[in-house]
Design an enzyme around this catalytic site. Structure first.
Site, PDB file in Angstrom:
ATOM      1  CD1 TRP A 174       2.681  15.233  -6.376  1.00  0.00           C
ATOM      2  CD2 TRP A 174       3.969  15.447  -8.187  1.00  0.00           C
ATOM      3  NE1 TRP A 174       3.991  15.052  -5.985  1.00  0.00           N
ATOM      4  CE2 TRP A 174       4.800  15.182  -7.080  1.00  0.00           C
ATOM      5  CE3 TRP A 174       4.564  15.628  -9.434  1.00  0.00           C
ATOM      6  CZ2 TRP A 174       6.186  15.075  -7.183  1.00  0.00           C
ATOM      7  CZ3 TRP A 174       5.950  15.529  -9.534  1.00  0.00           C
ATOM      8  CH2 TRP A 174       6.743  15.249  -8.415  1.00  0.00           C
TER       9      TRP A 174
ATOM     10  CE  LYS B 167       5.789   2.218   2.581  1.00  0.00           C
ATOM     11  NZ  LYS B 167       6.116   1.427   1.430  1.00  0.00           N
TER      12      LYS B 167
ATOM     13  CB  CYS C  43      -1.737  15.314 -12.788  1.00  0.00           C
ATOM     14  SG  CYS C  43      -0.501  16.550 -12.425  1.00  0.00           S
TER      15      CYS C  43
ATOM     16  CD  GLU D 259       8.675  -0.999   1.474  1.00  0.00           C
ATOM     17  OE1 GLU D 259       9.450  -0.430   0.693  1.00  0.00           O
ATOM     18  OE2 GLU D 259       7.459  -0.747   1.533  1.00  0.00           O
TER      19      GLU D 259
ATOM     20  CG  HIS E  19      31.830  -1.542   7.207  1.00  0.00           C
ATOM     21  ND1 HIS E  19      33.173  -1.814   7.312  1.00  0.00           N
ATOM     22  CD2 HIS E  19      31.195  -2.737   7.263  1.00  0.00           C
ATOM     23  CE1 HIS E  19      33.350  -3.126   7.394  1.00  0.00           C
ATOM     24  NE2 HIS E  19      32.150  -3.715   7.372  1.00  0.00           N
TER      25      HIS E  19
ATOM     26  NE  ARG F 177      -3.317   9.755 -11.959  1.00  0.00           N
ATOM     27  CZ  ARG F 177      -2.731   8.760 -12.589  1.00  0.00           C
ATOM     28  NH1 ARG F 177      -3.015   7.523 -12.253  1.00  0.00           N
ATOM     29  NH2 ARG F 177      -1.892   8.974 -13.564  1.00  0.00           N
TER      30      ARG F 177
ATOM     31  CD  GLU G 207       6.317   5.882   1.422  1.00  0.00           C
ATOM     32  OE1 GLU G 207       6.168   6.426   0.328  1.00  0.00           O
ATOM     33  OE2 GLU G 207       6.271   4.651   1.584  1.00  0.00           O
TER      34      GLU G 207
ATOM     35  CE  LYS H  49      -0.708   3.329  -4.408  1.00  0.00           C
ATOM     36  NZ  LYS H  49       0.338   3.110  -3.408  1.00  0.00           N
TER      37      LYS H  49
ATOM     38  CG  ASN I 171      -0.861  12.772 -15.731  1.00  0.00           C
ATOM     39  OD1 ASN I 171       0.189  13.081 -15.189  1.00  0.00           O
ATOM     40  ND2 ASN I 171      -1.283  11.526 -15.800  1.00  0.00           N
ATOM     41  N   GLY I 172       1.445  15.073 -17.085  1.00  0.00           N
ATOM     42  CA  GLY I 172       2.683  14.776 -17.804  1.00  0.00           C
ATOM     43  C   GLY I 172       3.571  16.000 -17.836  1.00  0.00           C
TER      44      GLY I 172
HETATM   45  C1  F6R Z   1       6.451   3.924  -1.595  1.00  0.00           C
HETATM   46  C2  F6R Z   1       5.877   3.864  -2.908  1.00  0.00           C
HETATM   47  C3  F6R Z   1       6.717   4.240  -4.068  1.00  0.00           C
HETATM   48  C4  F6R Z   1       6.403   3.338  -5.266  1.00  0.00           C
HETATM   49  C5  F6R Z   1       7.175   3.812  -6.505  1.00  0.00           C
HETATM   50  C6  F6R Z   1       6.960   2.879  -7.683  1.00  0.00           C
HETATM   51  O1  F6R Z   1       5.556   3.521  -0.608  1.00  0.00           O
HETATM   52  O2  F6R Z   1       4.740   3.522  -3.067  1.00  0.00           O
HETATM   53  O3  F6R Z   1       8.064   4.214  -3.757  1.00  0.00           O
HETATM   54  O4  F6R Z   1       6.741   2.041  -4.934  1.00  0.00           O
HETATM   55  O5  F6R Z   1       6.770   5.101  -6.849  1.00  0.00           O
HETATM   56  O6  F6R Z   1       5.620   2.810  -8.020  1.00  0.00           O
HETATM   57  P1  F6R Z   1       5.037   1.630  -8.884  1.00  0.00           P
HETATM   58  O7  F6R Z   1       5.154   0.392  -8.088  1.00  0.00           O
HETATM   59  O8  F6R Z   1       3.627   2.023  -9.142  1.00  0.00           O
HETATM   60  O9  F6R Z   1       5.860   1.568 -10.139  1.00  0.00           O
END
Ligand code: F6R
Length: 612
Positions: free
Chosen positions: A73, A489, A2, A485, A508, A27, A492, A607, A99-100
């Site tokens: 969000w 990627k 948010c 990773e 396994h 966000r 997501e 994010k 936000n929260g």
């Molecule tokens: C994936 C991604 C998330 C963040 C996670 C932690 O591409 O960006 O998995 O890595 O939400 O976020 P931070 O690094 O901001 O604590």
């Protein structure tokens, strides 16, 4: 999660808030809303993106020099127009964005309903605006005092901004566990979830601390008090952020821009910390605590998501180069179990945003147990950066694409430099190997550029596997976390189910999944286990899987058996993830694009995860 933007001053608030909400859309992008005051109070809310809000508000009264906006969000209540913020009190006077999560919202709601309040939305947020209204009406309080009283009853996390139609010359903001920044302009104020909506107007900011309430007035006055009414004297900081850093800069997507920025951002992360010619690595944040760091019984790395993958590589680096035992924990798990944390432990938190709720909470728990807290953070002035005892910024610049790319590689740079610095201090690295690592490190940016030149080839491979429903990523040693990773990627941003595994684990269980439709992306660059990875590839091919192998330049053997190969330059093994991850990023990007996905704003994600 948010985004909040508010403005009070002499300018029209609407364009400032809308532009700010666009900057904060990373966000959350489930719905957006705005409230503007111009004699009358006008509130517009719309499910969808900020663009949908703009379309909705077109032709309506959007005048006003004070306003508050929100991009959501969803947590409590589905994404729709009613659950969108701002929320308005029953008497129509008070508007609020949040936000929260208010954890005790249902008890508060019940009590308020008994007092005659009627609720419209399914959100936790709406209770706050009714609670503030209740206090204001009952005790005839100015809005800032009513906010203060109401917040003493709220359990959970919040950044809020509140506006009262009866006091049109002030806005009130408050925070606890969710970020809120005050921008100090010329006869104008801004409140926002981060500095990006503010920087165009002023670089003078105040980062509010937990349980602080700020009141900003049109006459230029502002006051910060704690929830217990102690007057604060907050530090005004000057931030160094350029507006170009917040634009796509000619790229189609932020994610692509950020992938391509990596040669530069990796250099930035190294700047002033390493000199191969002179033979030194010095990570500033560590120097004042070197005795404690080198003498630590163990380190615990805590993080989430991509940052957790970087932490896993950090474990390999610290154990290999500095011989310090490391445990890597999901922050969300660490905080809720009953971990053994001693005063001699060092907790290293990794976070791009510096605001991730679980990572913050894990740090708070560890702080109470007396451990030293070290932050590896991108976002300057963020909550984690301020909570930790010491730390290092990764200097990757603003990362706006929801899928983390350049922050990951910059986290790896800082971890590698720290491991080298500690290894040198502890005498666990031979001089020659230390020098070899330093030179290899300085060559990484050019090698990343070389890999980026292969985008067309990677795009072609993306086209060949874009319709897959599942994908497997395999790696060994330093490159096992890169496999995790790579899989993250892909899932997501393209919504293809993908799993990362240590290559040897395939037999396994996951091998049962392999058939002619299954792409298997294998990182086959490890000099130390080359033959073993070749065997893994043979096992996949024997079951008709499609092998995409990341190999070292000049590789001949794997080229003969894999369906596709992507060559990357050689480097020392501890630094190889910095190179092997680049093709993964480009592959996911192109697959997502070909599948018509919104690369920068994938569904359901946001994010900066400021809720648990
Ligand atoms: C994936 C991604 C998330 C963040 C996670 C932690 O591409 O960006 O998995 O890595 O939400 O976020 P931070 O690094 O901001 O604590």
């Amino acid at each position: 999660m948010c985004g909040i933007v508010a403005y009070i001053g002499k300018e029209q608030a609407y364009p400032i808030i809308i532009e700010g909400l666009r900057r904060l859309e990373y966000r959350g992008y489930d719905s957006a809303g705005i409230a503007l005051m111009n004699g009358e109070l006008n509130t517009y809310k719309k499910k969808g993106k900020v663009q949908d809000l703009e379309d909705f508000a077109e032709g309506k009264n959007i005048k006003g020099t004070v306003g508050i906006g929100h991009t959501r969000w969803a947590t409590h209540g589905k994404p729709d127009d009613i659950n969108a913020h701002p929320h308005v009190s029953g008497n129509g006077d008070i508007v609020l964005v949040h936000n929260g999560i208010i954890e005790n919202y249902s008890q508060l709601k019940e009590a308020l309903i008994e007092l005659g309040h009627e609720f419209e939305s399914a959100t936790d947020t709406e209770v706050l605006v009714h609670l503030i209204e209740q206090y204001q009406a009952k005790e005839n309080l100015p809005i800032e005092k009513a906010v203060q009283k109401a917040l003493t009853k709220a359990v959970g996390a919040y950044a809020i901004v509140v506006f009262d139609r009866k006091s049109p010359d002030r806005i009130v903001g408050a925070r606890k566990s969710s970020p809120l920044v005050l921008g100090l302009g010329k006869e104008e104020f801004f409140l926002a979830s981060d500095a990006t909506p503010i920087i165009k107007f002023t670089n003078k900011v105040i980062y509010l601390n937990d349980e602080e309430i700020v009141t900003v007035k049109r006459n230029g006055d502002y006051e910060v008090v704690t929830i217990d009414n102690e007057i604060q004297n907050p530090e005004v900081q000057e931030i160094d952020l350029k507006i170009e850093e917040l634009e796509k800069g000619g790229y189609d997507h932020f994610m692509l821009k950020e992938i391509y920025q990596q040669p530069k951002t990796i250099k930035e992360s190294m700047r002033g910390r390493i000199n191969a010619e002179e033979g030194w690595v010095t990570v500033g944040g560590m120097q004042d605590h070197m005795t404690r760091l080198t003498g630590a019984d163990r380190m615990i790395f805590a993080a989430c998501g991509t940052s957790w993958h970087a932490a896993l590589i950090g474990e390999y680096l610290f154990e290999d180069l500095a011989r310090i035992p490391v445990e890597v924990e999901y922050a969300s798990e660490l905080r809720y179990r009953n971990p053994v944390i001693r005063e001699n432990d060092v907790i290293v938190a990794l976070s791009q945003s510096g605001e991730t709720a679980d990572t913050l909470a894990a740090l708070e728990m560890a702080k109470k147990k007396g451990a030293l807290l070290y932050g590896i953070v991108n976002n300057v002035g963020s909550s984690i950066a301020r909570l930790t005892d010491c730390g290092s910024y990764i200097h990757a610049g603003p990362e706006i694409g929801v899928a983390s790319t350049k922050a990951f590689t910059s986290q790896l740079v800082v971890l590698a430099l720290m491991a080298m610095n500690l290894g040198k201090e502890r005498g666990t690295l031979s001089n020659s190997y230390y020098r070899q690592l330093l030179y290899a490190m300085e060559q990484i940016p050019d090698k990343v550029s070389q890999i980026l030149e292969q985008e067309e080839k990677i795009k072609y491979i993306a086209g060949e596997i874009k319709n897959a429903q599942n994908a497997l990523y395999l790696g060994r040693g330093y490159n096992f976390p890169v496999a995790l990773e790579g899989a993250l990627k892909l899932k997501e941003i393209s919504y293809i189910h993908a799993e990362g595994y240590p290559a040897a684990e395939m037999k396994h269980g996951p091998i049962a999944l392999i058939d002619m439709y299954m792409p298997v992306i294998v990182i086959a660059t490890n000099q130390s286990a080359y033959e073993k990875v070749v065997s893994n590839i043979q096992e996949v091919k024997a079951r008709k899987g499609i092998v995409i192998a990341i190999v070292l330049e000049g590789d001949k053997e794997i080229k003969k058996i894999a369906d596709f190969t992507i060559e990357i330059p050689e480097t020392v093994e501890p630094l190889s993830p910095l190179l092997s991850v680049i093709p993964m990023q480009l592959l996911s990007y192109h697959i997502a694009l070909m599948r018509g996905c919104n690369v920068d704003q994938p569904r359901n994600l946001a994010k900066s995860v400021t809720v648990e």
